[in-house]
Design a protein around this motif. Structure first.
Motif, PDB file in Angstrom:
ATOM      1  N   GLY A 156       0.823  -1.208   0.000  1.00  0.00           N
ATOM      2  CA  GLY A 156       0.000   0.000   0.000  1.00  0.00           C
ATOM      3  C   GLY A 156       0.857   1.257   0.000  1.00  0.00           C
ATOM      4  O   GLY A 156       0.472   2.284  -0.578  1.00  0.00           O
ATOM      5  N   ILE A 157       2.007   1.177   0.619  1.00  0.00           N
ATOM      6  CA  ILE A 157       2.945   2.308   0.638  1.00  0.00           C
ATOM      7  C   ILE A 157       3.393   2.611  -0.781  1.00  0.00           C
ATOM      8  O   ILE A 157       3.375   3.764  -1.229  1.00  0.00           O
ATOM      9  CB  ILE A 157       4.158   1.979   1.529  1.00  0.00           C
TER      10      ILE A 157
ATOM     11  N   ASP B 111       2.072   1.729  -3.661  1.00  0.00           N
ATOM     12  CA  ASP B 111       0.956   2.180  -4.506  1.00  0.00           C
ATOM     13  C   ASP B 111       0.693   3.669  -4.290  1.00  0.00           C
ATOM     14  O   ASP B 111       0.498   4.410  -5.246  1.00  0.00           O
ATOM     15  CB  ASP B 111      -0.314   1.379  -4.195  1.00  0.00           C
ATOM     16  N   ARG B 112       0.677   4.118  -3.031  1.00  0.00           N
ATOM     17  CA  ARG B 112       0.462   5.537  -2.731  1.00  0.00           C
ATOM     18  C   ARG B 112       1.604   6.386  -3.271  1.00  0.00           C
ATOM     19  O   ARG B 112       1.393   7.452  -3.821  1.00  0.00           O
ATOM     20  CB  ARG B 112       0.340   5.756  -1.226  1.00  0.00           C
ATOM     21  N   LEU B 113       2.814   5.915  -3.069  1.00  0.00           N
ATOM     22  CA  LEU B 113       3.991   6.650  -3.518  1.00  0.00           C
ATOM     23  C   LEU B 113       3.936   6.905  -5.019  1.00  0.00           C
ATOM     24  O   LEU B 113       4.219   8.013  -5.485  1.00  0.00           O
ATOM     25  CB  LEU B 113       5.254   5.865  -3.149  1.00  0.00           C
TER      26      LEU B 113
ATOM     27  N   THR C  47       1.534   7.441  -6.890  1.00  0.00           N
ATOM     28  CA  THR C  47       0.532   8.432  -7.307  1.00  0.00           C
ATOM     29  C   THR C  47       1.016   9.863  -7.129  1.00  0.00           C
ATOM     30  O   THR C  47       0.384  10.793  -7.627  1.00  0.00           O
ATOM     31  CB  THR C  47      -0.784   8.276  -6.508  1.00  0.00           C
ATOM     32  N   LEU C  48       2.125  10.069  -6.437  1.00  0.00           N
ATOM     33  CA  LEU C  48       2.600  11.418  -6.131  1.00  0.00           C
ATOM     34  C   LEU C  48       3.335  12.033  -7.320  1.00  0.00           C
ATOM     35  O   LEU C  48       4.256  11.431  -7.877  1.00  0.00           O
ATOM     36  CB  LEU C  48       3.527  11.391  -4.914  1.00  0.00           C
TER      37      LEU C  48
ATOM     38  N   ILE D  55       4.199   7.988   4.673  1.00  0.00           N
ATOM     39  CA  ILE D  55       3.307   7.048   3.990  1.00  0.00           C
ATOM     40  C   ILE D  55       3.318   5.733   4.762  1.00  0.00           C
ATOM     41  O   ILE D  55       4.374   5.186   5.062  1.00  0.00           O
ATOM     42  CB  ILE D  55       3.758   6.800   2.540  1.00  0.00           C
TER      43      ILE D  55
ATOM     44  N   ASN E 281      -1.820   2.229   4.971  1.00  0.00           N
ATOM     45  CA  ASN E 281      -3.210   2.670   4.922  1.00  0.00           C
ATOM     46  C   ASN E 281      -3.422   4.172   4.856  1.00  0.00           C
ATOM     47  O   ASN E 281      -4.562   4.618   4.752  1.00  0.00           O
ATOM     48  CB  ASN E 281      -3.970   2.105   6.118  1.00  0.00           C
ATOM     49  N   ASN E 282      -2.362   4.966   4.932  1.00  0.00           N
ATOM     50  CA  ASN E 282      -2.527   6.426   4.971  1.00  0.00           C
ATOM     51  C   ASN E 282      -1.349   7.153   4.345  1.00  0.00           C
ATOM     52  O   ASN E 282      -0.235   6.634   4.278  1.00  0.00           O
ATOM     53  CB  ASN E 282      -2.684   6.905   6.411  1.00  0.00           C
ATOM     54  N   LEU E 283      -1.612   8.402   3.975  1.00  0.00           N
ATOM     55  CA  LEU E 283      -0.587   9.338   3.549  1.00  0.00           C
ATOM     56  C   LEU E 283      -0.785  10.592   4.373  1.00  0.00           C
ATOM     57  O   LEU E 283      -1.896  11.145   4.413  1.00  0.00           O
ATOM     58  CB  LEU E 283      -0.703   9.649   2.056  1.00  0.00           C
TER      59      LEU E 283
END
Length: 177
Positions: free
Chosen positions: A22-23, A25-27, A29-30, A167, A170-172
């Motif tokens: 999840g980390i 995946d979020r990264l 998107t930045l 990150i 589950n959160n950013l």
């Protein structure tokens, strides 16, 4: 408030988590991450979000720099699967044959920590390697950790350097002072 050593002990006593996709995946998107020619990552050890597969994936079409412990400082070298060796405390790192990267070339940095908080305060392992590196990086810096390592408040000293965002799987968190 807990001391740094008390918080380190508490974080090390937590059950070992695995993964962290999840980390990553979020990264991805930045904007700052996507637009970077060279990304600084770290070779994970047990108890940290696993970076190994992500580094290999990212290195297929991007340049990835990894830290190398040289005395009291971190040098940055390009990741090359064929040029990895065992380094400081048994952590894999690029060999001396790998290309050196100047900190100004890094477009986005991702660093580990035992704990982070909403202000971007980071608890490291106590040697100050990243606290010496962060002032010479001129790019966004993301700290990554498991959700259980995101705490209310990390104790800091004057020399401790904060990150810009944290990150977790589950959160950013965009950090504020």
């Amino acid at each position: 408030m807990e001391s740094k050593n008390e918080l380190r002990a508490r974080m090390r006593a937590l059950p070992c988590e695995k993964g962290g996709c999840g980390i990553w995946d979020r990264l991805e998107t930045l904007d700052g991450f996507r637009d970077s020619d060279i990304v600084l990552l770290y070779w994970s050890i047990p108890g940290e979000p696993d970076t190994h597969a992500f580094i290999r994936h990212l290195a297929e079409d991007r340049k990835v720099a990894l830290p190398v412990v040289c005395g009291d400082v971190l040098e940055l070298r390009l990741y090359d699967a064929a040029r990895m060796k065992e380094g400081y405390r048994g952590i894999a790192e690029p060999s001396a044959a790998a290309v050196t990267v100047h900190p100004d070339e890094i477009g986005f940095a991702v660093i580990p920590g035992l704990a982070f908080d909403a202000s971007g305060r980071r608890l490291g392992r106590g040697k100050g390697f990243y606290d010496r590196l962060l002032p010479v990086l001129h790019c966004p810096v993301a700290g990554v950790c498991f959700d259980s390592h995101f705490v209310e408040k990390v104790p800091v000293d004057d020399y401790d350097m904060p990150v810009d965002l944290v990150i977790t799987p589950n959160n950013l968190y965009l950090c504020k002072e």
